[in-house]
Motif scaffolding. Structure first.
Motif, mmCIF file in Angstrom:
data_model
loop_
_atom_site.group_PDB
_atom_site.id
_atom_site.type_symbol
_atom_site.label_atom_id
_atom_site.label_comp_id
_atom_site.label_asym_id
_atom_site.label_seq_id
_atom_site.Cartn_x
_atom_site.Cartn_y
_atom_site.Cartn_z
ATOM 1 N N GLY A 146 55.652 32.832 15.725
ATOM 2 C CA GLY A 146 55.402 33.925 16.551
ATOM 3 C C GLY A 146 54.188 34.207 16.673
ATOM 4 N N PRO A 147 53.440 35.243 17.232
ATOM 5 C CA PRO A 147 54.399 36.589 17.153
ATOM 6 C C PRO A 147 55.007 36.976 18.185
ATOM 7 C CG PRO A 147 51.875 36.926 17.485
ATOM 8 C CD PRO A 147 51.997 35.754 17.319
ATOM 9 N N VAL A 148 56.157 37.624 18.346
ATOM 10 C CA VAL A 148 56.923 38.336 19.467
ATOM 11 C C VAL A 148 56.893 39.813 19.112
ATOM 12 C CG1 VAL A 148 57.782 36.086 19.928
ATOM 13 C CG2 VAL A 148 58.856 37.883 18.679
ATOM 14 N N LEU A 149 57.205 40.554 20.205
ATOM 15 C CA LEU A 149 57.423 41.900 20.047
ATOM 16 C C LEU A 149 58.844 42.058 20.003
ATOM 17 C CD1 LEU A 149 54.583 43.519 21.984
ATOM 18 C CD2 LEU A 149 54.674 43.333 19.360
ATOM 19 N N PRO A 159 57.867 46.777 28.377
ATOM 20 C CA PRO A 159 57.203 46.532 27.255
ATOM 21 C C PRO A 159 55.544 45.945 27.502
ATOM 22 C CG PRO A 159 58.755 44.789 27.961
ATOM 23 C CD PRO A 159 59.026 45.745 28.507
ATOM 24 N N PRO A 160 54.966 46.091 26.516
ATOM 25 C CA PRO A 160 53.485 45.556 26.622
ATOM 26 C C PRO A 160 53.454 44.256 26.919
ATOM 27 C CG PRO A 160 53.757 46.792 24.752
ATOM 28 C CD PRO A 160 55.337 46.583 25.228
ATOM 29 N N LYS A 161 52.545 43.722 27.653
ATOM 30 C CA LYS A 161 52.157 42.235 28.420
ATOM 31 C C LYS A 161 50.927 41.831 27.776
ATOM 32 C CE LYS A 161 56.293 41.062 30.176
ATOM 33 N NZ LYS A 161 57.073 40.079 29.408
ATOM 34 N N THR A 162 49.860 42.703 27.075
ATOM 35 C CA THR A 162 48.682 42.469 26.718
ATOM 36 C C THR A 162 48.360 43.238 25.602
ATOM 37 O OG1 THR A 162 47.589 44.326 28.034
ATOM 38 C CG2 THR A 162 47.845 42.028 29.225
ATOM 39 N N ALA A 163 47.451 42.945 24.720
ATOM 40 C CA ALA A 163 47.193 43.507 23.418
ATOM 41 C C ALA A 163 46.578 44.970 23.842
ATOM 42 C CB ALA A 163 45.788 42.871 22.833
ATOM 43 N N GLN A 164 45.879 45.171 25.027
ATOM 44 C CA GLN A 164 45.433 46.583 25.552
ATOM 45 C C GLN A 164 46.579 47.474 25.761
ATOM 46 O OE1 GLN A 164 44.047 43.461 26.367
ATOM 47 N NE2 GLN A 164 42.487 43.797 25.174
ATOM 48 N N GLU A 165 47.666 46.742 26.527
ATOM 49 C CA GLU A 165 48.912 47.620 26.713
ATOM 50 C C GLU A 165 49.488 47.840 25.392
ATOM 51 O OE1 GLU A 165 51.215 45.560 29.538
ATOM 52 O OE2 GLU A 165 49.734 45.379 31.299
ATOM 53 N N GLU A 272 50.442 38.201 26.918
ATOM 54 C CA GLU A 272 49.751 37.385 27.286
ATOM 55 C C GLU A 272 48.546 36.637 26.307
ATOM 56 O OE1 GLU A 272 47.827 38.781 30.881
ATOM 57 O OE2 GLU A 272 49.528 39.509 31.806
ATOM 58 N N ASN A 273 48.453 35.421 26.608
ATOM 59 C CA ASN A 273 47.377 34.764 25.698
ATOM 60 C C ASN A 273 47.924 34.270 24.585
ATOM 61 O OD1 ASN A 273 44.869 33.442 25.756
ATOM 62 N ND2 ASN A 273 43.829 34.803 24.749
#
Length: 382
Positions: A146-149, A159-165, A272-273
């Motif tokens: 992983g990681p996954v959320l 759900p968040p798609k970026t670290a900032q989100e 992402e990323n």
């Protein structure tokens, strides 16, 4: 004539001692296999231990099992080694516990490692684990990690798609996100995965290349109520609705759903990323184990690596390290379980999502220690 008599005497003596040695080997008593598991590996491999005992009663008379948190493992073994009374002869551990043991030089080099355990029979994840563990830690199971959320779709519709989100969501929903202390957590790859998600300068160097990661984790921690000492607590609080989103990996997404530990309708988000960081378990032998025990344990390790036994590890949703042990070679009930709880997102690993080897032993030890000092500190609770 004297020379002939002397040669005959030497031959007779050599024959006698060879016979004595052979008799000693034949009459060797089966051993007690004393296992300690700190990484949950028994969920994958206990059936293999039992199969070996059944097929080799001349080598294993009894299997004793104990469990301990990974951070406590080095001190526990050191106390026994210092006292000269080692009652553990096989360690099953994750990358966290394994890295600490190897760093402390508490485990032996596995005899004839490359000969007995050739690298080319392994999956890509298995090869990454093999390279990390060198000849001290033998991979038993592994996958892309992983990681996954993992999230509750009724509470987290977007759900968040970026670290900032993710950071924004955690700040807006304080206490609703959780991950466990990486040094004793299955989803420990979140600690390694953040460096890829944030495009840190050196994702495999937590000391000199995680400028963004350490700052991000500190900021994230301001809205996290506490860090539990193990994955099981995060799953329990997620299932009870106290947490709406937790950090996960492939194994700790599929297995809890299959075992009804968390709701089966739980979803995952892959930011992402993301680069998946290989996760897996190891077997190793502490220093101080008698040679006759080592010989049997190495034979057990070779048995564990056979395709027939490796195929059984699919049942724990982490999977084999031997590439010929494909899912179609597993028993049908195991195939059906994996098919039911597999996610289509995981089919994109290696194409849409890159895969990285885990941190090396020294780097992982450094990262876990620094996290304990700077991130977890007073927020870790049992």
């Amino acid at each position: 004539m004297p020379t002939i008599r002397m040669g005959a005497a030497r031959l007779l003596a050599a024959t006698f001692f060879a016979a004595v040695a052979a008799q000693g080997q034949a009459s060797a008593e089966p051993i007690t296999l004393s296992v300690i598991d700190t990484g949950g590996d028994l969920a994958s491999t206990q059936v293999i231990l039992e199969n070996y005992k059944k097929t080799h009663p001349d080598k294993i008379k009894e299997i004793k099992i104990q469990r301990a948190p990974a951070p406590e493992l080095p001190a526990k073994i050191k106390a026994q080694q210092d006292a000269g009374r080692l009652d553990i002869n096989l360690v099953l551990t994750g990358q966290d516990g394994g890295s600490l043991l190897a760093q402390n030089e508490q485990v032996i080099q596995i005899p004839d490692y490359q000969k007995n355990f050739p690298r080319d029979v392994l999956t890509d994840a298995g090869k990454a684990l093999y390279d990390e563990g060198q000849d001290y830690l033998l991979p038993s199971v592994g996958n892309a990690g992983g990681p996954v959320l993992i999230y509750n779709p009724s509470k987290v519709p977007n759900p968040p798609k970026t670290a900032q989100e993710l950071l924004a969501w955690v700040k807006a929903n304080p206490g609703k996100f959780m991950y466990a202390r990486p040094a004793n957590s299955g989803p420990g790859p979140i600690l390694q995965g953040v460096s890829f998600i944030l495009s840190d300068s050196k994702p495999l160097d937590p000391e000199k290349g995680w400028e963004k990661s350490w700052d991000f984790l500190k900021e994230l921690g301001k809205s996290i109520e506490y860090y539990p000492t193990g994955t099981a607590i995060t799953l329990k609080e997620f299932a009870q609705g106290q947490r709406w989103m937790i950090a996960g990996i492939m194994e700790w997404d599929m297995k809890p759903r299959a075992q009804s530990v968390i709701p089966p309708d739980s979803k995952i988000s892959i930011m992402e990323n993301t680069t998946f960081v290989v996760d897996g378990h190891y077997w190793c032998i502490p220093k101080g184990v008698p040679q006759d025990h080592i010989d049997i344990i190495v034979d057990l390790m070779k048995f564990m690596w056979t395709p027939e036994q490796q195929a059984l590890t699919w049942s724990a949703f982490i999977g084999p390290v031997v590439k010929s042990a494909t899912i179609v070679s597993a028993p049908k009930n195991i195939q059906d379980d994996v098919k039911e709880f597999w996610r289509p997102e995981y089919d994109q690993i290696g194409t849409k999502w890159k895969v990285s080897p885990p941190l090396g032993v020294k780097q992982l030890s450094y990262a876990m220690d620094r996290w304990d000092r700077e991130i977890g500190a007073d927020q870790v609770k049992k």
